[in-house]
Motif scaffolding. Structure first.
Motif, PDB file in Angstrom:
ATOM      1  N   ALA A  42     -39.219   9.015  27.087  1.00 50.66           N
ATOM      2  CA  ALA A  42     -39.858   7.665  26.821  1.00 50.66           C
ATOM      3  C   ALA A  42     -41.383   7.588  27.569  1.00 50.66           C
ATOM      4  O   ALA A  42     -42.104   7.012  26.852  1.00 50.66           O
ATOM      5  N   ASN A  43     -41.676   8.367  28.565  1.00 50.59           N
ATOM      6  CA  ASN A  43     -43.122   8.388  29.172  1.00 50.59           C
ATOM      7  C   ASN A  43     -44.051   8.928  28.047  1.00 50.59           C
ATOM      8  O   ASN A  43     -44.877   8.412  27.814  1.00 50.59           O
ATOM      9  N   LEU A  44     -43.516  10.182  27.350  1.00 53.66           N
ATOM     10  CA  LEU A  44     -44.499  10.819  26.421  1.00 53.66           C
ATOM     11  C   LEU A  44     -44.387   9.938  25.071  1.00 53.66           C
ATOM     12  O   LEU A  44     -45.512   9.845  24.656  1.00 53.66           O
ATOM     13  N   LEU A  45     -43.227   9.212  24.655  1.00 47.93           N
ATOM     14  CA  LEU A  45     -43.324   8.465  23.585  1.00 47.93           C
ATOM     15  C   LEU A  45     -44.282   7.450  23.736  1.00 47.93           C
ATOM     16  O   LEU A  45     -45.095   6.830  22.882  1.00 47.93           O
ATOM     17  N   ASN A  46     -44.204   6.888  24.969  1.00 44.82           N
ATOM     18  CA  ASN A  46     -45.269   5.538  25.169  1.00 44.82           C
ATOM     19  C   ASN A  46     -46.914   6.188  24.978  1.00 44.82           C
ATOM     20  O   ASN A  46     -47.302   5.317  24.346  1.00 44.82           O
ATOM     21  N   LEU A  47     -47.217   7.364  25.229  1.00 41.72           N
ATOM     22  CA  LEU A  47     -48.693   7.682  24.922  1.00 41.72           C
ATOM     23  C   LEU A  47     -48.470   8.084  23.435  1.00 41.72           C
ATOM     24  O   LEU A  47     -49.829   7.647  22.876  1.00 41.72           O
ATOM     25  N   THR A  48     -47.778   8.432  22.945  1.00 40.64           N
ATOM     26  CA  THR A  48     -47.731   8.679  21.425  1.00 40.64           C
ATOM     27  C   THR A  48     -47.874   7.345  20.615  1.00 40.64           C
ATOM     28  O   THR A  48     -48.812   7.187  19.668  1.00 40.64           O
ATOM     29  N   LEU A  49     -47.109   6.350  21.046  1.00 42.23           N
ATOM     30  CA  LEU A  49     -47.102   4.946  20.378  1.00 42.23           C
ATOM     31  C   LEU A  49     -48.371   4.221  20.545  1.00 42.23           C
ATOM     32  O   LEU A  49     -49.050   3.660  19.712  1.00 42.23           O
ATOM     33  N   GLU A  50     -49.009   4.321  21.933  1.00 46.00           N
ATOM     34  CA  GLU A  50     -50.233   3.947  22.415  1.00 46.00           C
ATOM     35  C   GLU A  50     -51.556   4.546  21.528  1.00 46.00           C
ATOM     36  O   GLU A  50     -52.146   3.602  21.052  1.00 46.00           O
ATOM     37  N   ARG A  51     -51.457   5.830  21.239  1.00 44.48           N
ATOM     38  CA  ARG A  51     -52.430   6.164  20.256  1.00 44.48           C
ATOM     39  C   ARG A  51     -52.466   5.575  18.895  1.00 44.48           C
ATOM     40  O   ARG A  51     -53.437   5.302  18.065  1.00 44.48           O
ATOM     41  N   LEU A  52     -50.896   5.653  18.359  1.00 45.17           N
ATOM     42  CA  LEU A  52     -50.842   5.055  17.028  1.00 45.17           C
ATOM     43  C   LEU A  52     -51.442   3.726  16.930  1.00 45.17           C
ATOM     44  O   LEU A  52     -51.851   3.359  15.692  1.00 45.17           O
ATOM     45  N   THR A  53     -51.688   2.953  17.954  1.00 42.31           N
ATOM     46  CA  THR A  53     -52.063   1.533  17.673  1.00 42.31           C
ATOM     47  C   THR A  53     -53.603   1.681  17.359  1.00 42.31           C
ATOM     48  O   THR A  53     -54.362   0.581  17.102  1.00 42.31           O
ATOM     49  N   SER A  54     -54.396   2.768  17.813  1.00 39.19           N
ATOM     50  CA  SER A  54     -55.679   2.986  17.443  1.00 39.19           C
ATOM     51  C   SER A  54     -56.292   3.717  16.110  1.00 39.19           C
ATOM     52  O   SER A  54     -57.479   3.626  15.849  1.00 39.19           O
ATOM     53  N   ILE A  55     -55.257   4.319  15.415  1.00 36.64           N
ATOM     54  CA  ILE A  55     -55.792   5.008  14.240  1.00 36.64           C
ATOM     55  C   ILE A  55     -56.235   4.014  13.259  1.00 36.64           C
ATOM     56  O   ILE A  55     -55.955   2.695  13.250  1.00 36.64           O
ATOM     57  N   ASN A  56     -56.954   4.741  12.216  1.00 38.96           N
ATOM     58  CA  ASN A  56     -57.613   4.185  11.177  1.00 38.96           C
ATOM     59  C   ASN A  56     -56.525   3.977  10.036  1.00 38.96           C
ATOM     60  O   ASN A  56     -56.076   4.852   9.615  1.00 38.96           O
ATOM     61  N   ILE A  57     -56.550   2.717   9.522  1.00 41.81           N
ATOM     62  CA  ILE A  57     -55.572   2.346   8.632  1.00 41.81           C
ATOM     63  C   ILE A  57     -56.479   1.951   7.235  1.00 41.81           C
ATOM     64  O   ILE A  57     -57.283   1.107   7.179  1.00 41.81           O
ATOM     65  N   PRO A  58     -56.242   2.818   6.075  1.00 43.34           N
ATOM     66  CA  PRO A  58     -56.983   2.797   5.022  1.00 43.34           C
ATOM     67  C   PRO A  58     -56.623   0.992   4.466  1.00 43.34           C
ATOM     68  O   PRO A  58     -55.580   0.666   4.563  1.00 43.34           O
ATOM     69  N   ASN A  59     -57.835   0.285   3.946  1.00 42.68           N
ATOM     70  CA  ASN A  59     -57.635  -1.045   3.358  1.00 42.68           C
ATOM     71  C   ASN A  59     -56.584  -1.179   2.485  1.00 42.68           C
ATOM     72  O   ASN A  59     -56.269  -0.206   1.484  1.00 42.68           O
ATOM     73  N   GLY A  60     -55.759  -2.152   2.664  1.00 43.59           N
ATOM     74  CA  GLY A  60     -54.589  -2.435   1.668  1.00 43.59           C
ATOM     75  C   GLY A  60     -53.481  -1.513   1.761  1.00 43.59           C
ATOM     76  O   GLY A  60     -52.448  -1.787   0.961  1.00 43.59           O
ATOM     77  N   LEU A  61     -53.430  -0.590   2.752  1.00 39.09           N
ATOM     78  CA  LEU A  61     -52.344   0.153   2.950  1.00 39.09           C
ATOM     79  C   LEU A  61     -51.014  -0.484   3.581  1.00 39.09           C
ATOM     80  O   LEU A  61     -51.085  -1.065   4.604  1.00 39.09           O
ATOM     81  N   THR A  62     -49.830  -0.224   2.909  1.00 37.18           N
ATOM     82  CA  THR A  62     -48.574  -0.759   3.470  1.00 37.18           C
ATOM     83  C   THR A  62     -47.660   0.555   4.095  1.00 37.18           C
ATOM     84  O   THR A  62     -47.751   1.423   3.603  1.00 37.18           O
TER      85      THR A  62
END
Length: 309
Positions: A13-33
């Motif tokens: 759980a503790n490491l998963l929290n760090l992984t998910l937090e990083r995913l909130t900051s990644i660059n998402i290509p325009n229009g990608l679902t």
């Protein structure tokens, strides 16, 4: 193109929290679902509470897989994924900011490629001990480290992606799936579940591509920076050898090939003799060979191993 990012998790759980937090900051290509599919493989810690914290921050979809084992969890994700491309990572990584975008670009650039993989660098807890630093290039696979260069290339036998950083076309993957007899699970560590899938794909004529821009860091806790952990890994590799290679005419001792007993004892003795008189680079090969042989000998899997080495 629709994308599924898949993470299988068990009691991190503790490491998963760090992984998910990083995913909130990644660059998402325009229009990608895209969707983030997290498979809880029967965790008993605070995994569900951690996931609840990210329901409003990520396109999160939860799955629960009660049958223990990484392959079971991955197959659950494959069955439920909505994406055309399934991008896999682990519950103990930090993905690069352009990680997702790099895979999307590669999938569009090479439409006939069935699978993809990217670099994995170590993310150590603390500073590694001197002995581990000395032998790290020889044992980096143990820690999930993978780097096949700065340029894109075809991926073929012996040059497959590692599970913490790989992507596959969903339509192709559903033809092969992961073998539940392989992969980490409670009280068992039989390696090779990803390699088995890639080998099947390439045997059927599918190709893979290396994506050097799809970078991640993989956590290496202090408890894994030990001889004990190395021993466990290479025994797991021995279990895989026992399952996946062929043997018919070996002479046996206690129902195991006699040559494996001989090699295990010889290499173990050399390891212990050298360990107290030489630097690690002089005994690590003996240690790896001995541990692999013990994995073969201790395996409860029916033997199918070659009679030579």
């Amino acid at each position: 193109m629709e994308i599924t990012v898949a993470i299988c998790t068990w009691n991190r759980a503790n490491l998963l929290n760090l992984t998910l937090e990083r995913l909130t900051s990644i660059n998402i290509p325009n229009g990608l679902t895209w969707e983030l599919l997290v498979v809880n493989n029967n965790s008993t810690d605070d995994t569900e509470d951690v996931l609840s914290c990210y329901e409003d921050k990520l396109p999160l979809r939860r799955l629960f897989e009660p049958n223990p084992g990484l392959s079971n969890a991955r197959n659950s994700a494959v069955r439920e994924a909505r994406g055309d491309l399934i991008i896999w990572t682990d519950d103990d990584v930090l993905v690069g900011l352009d990680w997702l975008a790099a895979y999307v670009s590669a999938a569009e650039q090479w439409p006939t490629a069935a699978f993809f993989g990217g670099p994995i660098e170590p993310w150590f807890e603390g500073k590694p001990s001197e002995w581990l630093q000395q032998i790290f290039p020889k044992v980096q696979n143990v820690f999930g480290v993978r780097n096949l260069g700065l340029d894109s290339r075809l991926l073929n036998e012996g040059k497959y992606p590692f599970g913490a950083n790989m992507a596959m076309r969903a339509t192709v993957l559903r033809r092969f799936m992961f073998d539940p007899k392989l992969g980490v699970r409670p009280n068992a560590r039989v390696l090779g579940e990803e390699s088995a899938v890639f080998e099947q794909m390439t045997c059927e004529g599918f190709e893979g591509r290396w994506v050097p821009e799809a970078k991640i860091q993989h956590f290496v806790p202090k408890k894994h920076q030990t001889i004990k952990h190395l021993r466990s890994y290479y025994r797991g590799y021995g279990n895989y050898c026992a399952l996946n290679t062929n043997m018919d005419d070996c002479k046996r001792l206690f129902e195991k090939p006699r040559w494996v007993w001989r090699k295990a004892i010889e290499e173990e003795l050399l390891f212990w003799l050298k360990r107290y008189f030489f630097k690690p680079e002089f005994w690590i090969d003996n240690f790896i060979q001995a541990s692999t042989c013990w994995g073969i000998l201790l395996s409860s899997i029916p033997d199918r191993i070659d009679s030579g080495s």
